[in-house]
Write an enzyme that holds these catalytic residues in place. Structure first.
Site, PDB file in Angstrom:
ATOM      1  N   SER A 113       0.608  -0.962  -0.117  1.00 14.95           N
ATOM      2  CA  SER A 113       0.241  -0.258   0.054  1.00 14.95           C
ATOM      3  C   SER A 113       1.115   1.689  -0.374  1.00 14.95           C
ATOM      4  O   SER A 113       2.104   0.874  -0.602  1.00 14.95           O
ATOM      5  CB  SER A 113      -1.156  -0.024   1.427  1.00 14.95           C
ATOM      6  OG  SER A 113      -2.015   0.858   1.232  1.00 14.95           O
ATOM      7  N   HIS A 160      -2.775  -1.107  -3.361  1.00 12.71           N
ATOM      8  CA  HIS A 160      -4.303  -0.545  -3.109  1.00 12.71           C
ATOM      9  C   HIS A 160      -3.577   1.244  -4.221  1.00 12.71           C
ATOM     10  O   HIS A 160      -1.998   1.412  -4.342  1.00 12.71           O
ATOM     11  CB  HIS A 160      -4.125   0.593  -2.154  1.00 12.71           C
ATOM     12  CG  HIS A 160      -3.759  -0.857  -0.840  1.00 12.71           C
ATOM     13  ND1 HIS A 160      -4.071  -0.938   0.429  1.00 12.71           N
ATOM     14  CD2 HIS A 160      -4.910  -1.910  -1.130  1.00 12.71           C
ATOM     15  CE1 HIS A 160      -4.331  -1.948   0.782  1.00 12.71           C
ATOM     16  NE2 HIS A 160      -5.424  -3.023   0.262  1.00 12.71           N
ATOM     17  N   ASP A 181      -5.471  -4.084   5.498  1.00 17.92           N
ATOM     18  CA  ASP A 181      -5.558  -5.676   4.429  1.00 17.92           C
ATOM     19  C   ASP A 181      -4.312  -6.230   4.119  1.00 17.92           C
ATOM     20  O   ASP A 181      -3.045  -5.469   5.136  1.00 17.92           O
ATOM     21  CB  ASP A 181      -5.394  -4.678   3.553  1.00 17.92           C
ATOM     22  CG  ASP A 181      -6.322  -5.517   2.221  1.00 17.92           C
ATOM     23  OD1 ASP A 181      -6.085  -6.733   2.580  1.00 17.92           O
ATOM     24  OD2 ASP A 181      -5.870  -4.878   0.814  1.00 17.92           O
TER      25      ASP A 181
END
Ligand SMILES: C[S@@+](CC[C@H](N)C(=O)[O-])C[C@H]1O[C@@H](n2cnc3c(N)ncnc32)[C@H](O)[C@@H]1O
Lengths: 194, 269
Positions: free
Chosen positions: A18, A45, A138
């Site tokens: 991310s 992401h 996540d």
């Protein structure tokens, strides 16, 4: 784990990242062995959807063939696959991708957990899962599933991460096999199946 | 853990008892959805899920709703709608009638987006939009034309990105957190169940949209659906797929030519 065991049993590496993970990939990618024998599946992401230039950018950092996933693409060793924005990327038992537009997970689509879990189901012990920098929850649940299926799990060394929260969360909650910086990550991947 | 063999048994039940055939769906997605439903409804064992599906027709309805993915948006991929607006509709506009099929339309956001484009091009009056899906529950929502108000800001942005120039809020009436789309947008929409697995071609169309449906099928079922679309398209008709779907590996592809960038193909013979 036996040295030999680590080297030869793997088919795929799923890397999830991310915020702050791009700079890690920019260090890992150029160091990858051009004769790599595993597939690399990258789930990141992304801020902007509909932007496919990320795979173009990443492909300038490695000689390995790099592409953004299209539905039903086969998974081949020595190739790098990037999960597209706005879809979850799932992995079929016949080593191909299926895309999915179902609800966001952890506020994310693509979600790292979804791909980790699906890859764990298909690859079992022949999977390496790596979690990079980020400021999101996540990835931890997905790594847990990978581990339960017999796979090998790695977190980026939080001190080296721009956003340490995501790898630290995995380290706090799971028995991580290895905690590595970017140089060690590329060394590890290069050692697989050689 | 749910085993692949258990999924096979369950799908077999659903087919034998109710006639819905999910055997050629993308297994990875199906399995994930079944595991999700199993957790949501707190079944103590897989056998109980299977029993419930076998014996309760109402639960089958829920099963279908939950294992198919109904997520959709108005003006999803604005650049796609821009091409419809600037390149496709002007061509279709030269015909006396325009027939459009939205296969796997879900709750209808895509159909209403198309109706807006047609209305703005002054073509809605001579158009018919067929909205089909295998799931009767989503079609109820198409019939109502009511969507959550909190989505409208994003839809308005996508509408503008697709080349729309009006005030998007003129297309709906806001009421208690809901947006009811203008009645005149619904007038040309024909709603029906249609299953791409088992039903056949039912008309000839100038444009077929089937976006983000084929991703849930395996390659064999994708081929079946693409052949069905091919049979249902007139020559020089258009086929539009989702942004990550293709007809590149299909036997029908020789007769089609892809437009520049978007996932739109023109039937050439
Ligand atoms: C993700 S939605 C896509 C909605 C819309 N086309 C879009 O792109 O936003 C997928 C839809 O396909 C429908 N579907 C799945 N299998 C189908 C089948 N065999 N026949 C017709 N529709 C199907 C589902 O019920 C669901 O509404």
């Amino acid at each position: 784990m036996e040295e030999n065991d680590v080297k030869n049993r793997f088919k795929a590496v799923v890397i999830g990242g991310s915020a702050g993970s791009l700079s890690v990939l920019f260090e890992v990618f150029p160091a990858l062995n051009p004769r790599l024998n595993v597939a690399i599946i990258l789930v990141l992401h992304r801020k902007y959807s509909g932007d496919s230039s990320l795979s173009d950018l990443l492909s300038t950092k490695t000689s390995l063939p790099t592409k953004e996933i299209d539905d039903k693409d086969p998974i081949l060793p020595g190739h790098i696959y990037l999960a597209p924005a706005d879809y979850h990327s799932l992995i079929e038992k016949n080593y191909s991708f299926s895309l999915d537009v179902s609800e966001k997970i952890n506020f994310s689509r693509p979600s790292l957990d979804v791909t980790f879990e699906s890859a764990a189901d298909t690859f079992g012990p022949s999977l390496v899962a790596i979690l990079l920098s980020g400021s999101n929850d996540d990835g931890t649940a997905g790594l847990k599933t990978v581990k339960e299926a017999g796979g090998f799990i790695i977190a980026q060394k939080p001190e080296t991460a721009q956003m340490p929260y995501m790898p630290q969360n995995a380290i706090n909650n799971l028995e991580i096999d290895l905690i590595l910086d970017s140089k060690e990550i590329s060394d590890f991947i290069n050692m697989l199946n050689q | 853990m749910i085993e692949d063999e258990e999924i096979d048994l369950l799908l077999n039940d659903v087919f034998e008892i109710y006639g819905y055939d999910f055997a050629n769906y993308s297994r990875a997605s199906l399995k994930r959805r079944i595991i999700r439903l199993f957790a949501l409804d707190k079944f103590p064992s897989f056998a109980e899920l299977r029993y419930r599906v076998r014996t309760e027709e109402d639960y089958l309805k829920r099963f279908i709703e939950e294992i198919t993915v109904n997520v959709t948006e108005m003006f999803r991929d604005p650049s796609f709608y821009k091409v419809l607006r600037t390149e496709i509709l002007p061509v279709l506009g030269t015909k006396p009638f325009i027939r459009i099929w939205h296969a796997g339309c879900s709750t209808g956001e895509e159909v209403f987006s198309m109706a807006i484009l047609l209305q703005e091009a002054n073509l809605l009056k001579k158009s018919l939009l067929y909205a089909t899906d295998l799931n009767p529950s989503v079609l109820e929502k198409v019939r109502k034309g009511i969507f959550p108000l909190n989505q409208m800001k994003q839809y308005s942005e996508s509408y503008i990105a697709s080349g729309g120039t009006k005030d998007f809020s003129t297309y709906y009436t806001a009421n208690y957190g809901q947006a009811k789309l203008n009645e005149d947008l619904s007038e040309k929409i024909i709603i029906s169940t249609h299953n791409l697995v088992s039903d056949s071609s039912f008309n000839e169309f100038d444009l077929i949209l089937c976006r983000n449906v084929l991703i849930y099928f395996d390659k064999d079922l994708q081929e079946r659906a693409l052949k069905l679309f091919d049979e249902s398209l007139g020559v020089l008709g258009y086929l539009a797929l989702g942004s990550k779907e293709t007809l590149k590996f299909s036997t029908i592809q020789a007769r089609y030519k892809q437009l520049d960038k978007e996932k739109i193909w023109k039937k050439t013979m």
